[in-house]
Design a protein around this motif. Structure first.
Motif, PDB file in Angstrom:
ATOM      1  N   CYS A  72       2.197  13.814  -4.971  1.00  0.00           N
ATOM      2  CA  CYS A  72       2.314  15.176  -4.440  1.00  0.00           C
ATOM      3  C   CYS A  72       1.084  16.052  -4.665  1.00  0.00           C
ATOM      4  CB  CYS A  72       3.538  15.861  -5.053  1.00  0.00           C
ATOM      5  SG  CYS A  72       5.105  15.157  -4.516  1.00  0.00           S
ATOM      6  N   LEU A  83       0.781  22.348  -9.576  1.00  0.00           N
ATOM      7  CA  LEU A  83       2.039  22.464  -8.843  1.00  0.00           C
ATOM      8  C   LEU A  83       3.055  23.304  -9.609  1.00  0.00           C
ATOM      9  CD1 LEU A  83       0.747  20.416  -6.952  1.00  0.00           C
ATOM     10  CD2 LEU A  83       2.897  19.127  -6.970  1.00  0.00           C
ATOM     11  N   LEU A 139       2.713  16.573  -0.908  1.00  0.00           N
ATOM     12  CA  LEU A 139       2.744  18.016  -1.148  1.00  0.00           C
ATOM     13  C   LEU A 139       3.496  18.735  -0.041  1.00  0.00           C
ATOM     14  CD1 LEU A 139       1.905  20.416  -2.857  1.00  0.00           C
ATOM     15  CD2 LEU A 139      -0.291  20.444  -1.656  1.00  0.00           C
ATOM     16  N   SER A 148       7.362  19.807 -11.478  1.00  0.00           N
ATOM     17  CA  SER A 148       6.400  18.724 -11.347  1.00  0.00           C
ATOM     18  C   SER A 148       6.301  17.933 -12.635  1.00  0.00           C
ATOM     19  CB  SER A 148       5.017  19.273 -10.960  1.00  0.00           C
ATOM     20  OG  SER A 148       4.121  18.223 -10.698  1.00  0.00           O
TER      21      SER A 148
END
Length: 275
Positions: A10, A42, A16, A49
């Motif tokens: 991500c 993040l 993402l 995250s």
């Protein structure tokens, strides 16, 4: 349908976009990254995250444990995403390079999925979605390592889908993108520089005239779509009552699927060798 989902890879691109979009749709998203700095970024954005590196079994274990702590022990979906390529001729691909790529592109995915399946079995349901590629359907020159990992992923996922359908309510799907506007080419260039001694290759002229100009070009593919095109297919795989085994993304992927159905191997070789 919404619930909890662990999405890997991500830091940018497909992962993402999926994390942000599914969060906006009401999913409890755990967005994992390989690099702790990306994990911190993040979290600062407001996403849940964790750090999870497919190439490190200890990181896979600890990342999943932390994700389950954040969801109260439940995980409704897993989206395996995040892979890289080492562009080169197969004859120039070192053994250690191929082993390292498979750790990140296949073995780590398998390890994480095996750890998630008991959680989904105990709760009675789940969705597993693996992000493959147009190169999981057809081979392309200079992409041997990546093609090998995606062909392997396709086969492993197909068998897992059939096996889990026998005695569980865990649905398994493949998403087949390509080309998508991400950092994929830039990451491939780094791997190429690390592993490939192209100037000593008998194909040095081909590298210089063909592969290298394309690898370092900043010109997007004419048929390229953005990561949101993959997210749209992911939403379907997660939220429809009866998800498809495969979701094609982009015109080249639909064309590749059709070619594989109607052309002989030699005919397909002739078409693909023109690239």
């Amino acid at each position: 349908m919404t619930g909890s989902i662990l999405i890997t890879g991500c830091s940018s691109g497909i992962g993402l976009d999926a994390a942000r979009t599914l969060t906006s749709r009401g999913w409890t998203v755990i967005a994992s990254c390989r690099n702790p700095d990306d994990t911190a970024r993040l979290r600062a954005e407001g996403l849940n995250s964790v750090t999870l590196d497919y190439a490190d079994p200890g990181s896979v274990e600890s990342g999943l444990t932390e994700a389950l702590d954040l969801t109260g022990g439940r995980l409704d979906a897993l989206f395996n995403n995040g892979a890289y390529a080492i562009p080169c001729a197969v004859e120039d691909l070192p053994r250690d390079a191929l082993k390292e790529l498979f750790e990140a592109n296949l073995f780590g995915w398998h390890d994480l999925t095996r750890r998630v399946i008991p959680v989904m079995r105990s709760q009675g349901s789940g969705r597993i979605v693996n992000c493959s590629s147009v190169l999981g359907l057809i081979p392309v020159k200079w992409r041997g390592a990546y093609v090998a990992s995606k062909f392997a992923l396709e086969g492993l996922t197909d068998v897992m889908r059939m096996e889990l359908a026998e005695d569980t309510s865990i649905h398994v799907s493949l998403i087949e993108p390509g080309p998508i506007g991400t950092k994929f080419r830039a990451n491939a260039a780094k791997a190429f520089e690390r592993w490939i001694d192209w100037e000593r290759s008998p194909r040095a002229a081909q590298y210089r005239d063909s592969l290298i100009p394309r690898l370092y070009s900043d010109r997007p593919d004419k048929l390229q779509l953005g990561p949101e095109a993959v997210t749209a297919k992911l939403i379907s795989a997660l939220e429809t009552p009866r998800p498809k085994p495969r979701y094609y993304v982009t015109t080249p992927t639909y064309m590749a699927g059709a070619m594989r159905r109607v052309l002989s191997t030699r005919a397909m070789d002739r078409v693909l060798m023109r690239r």
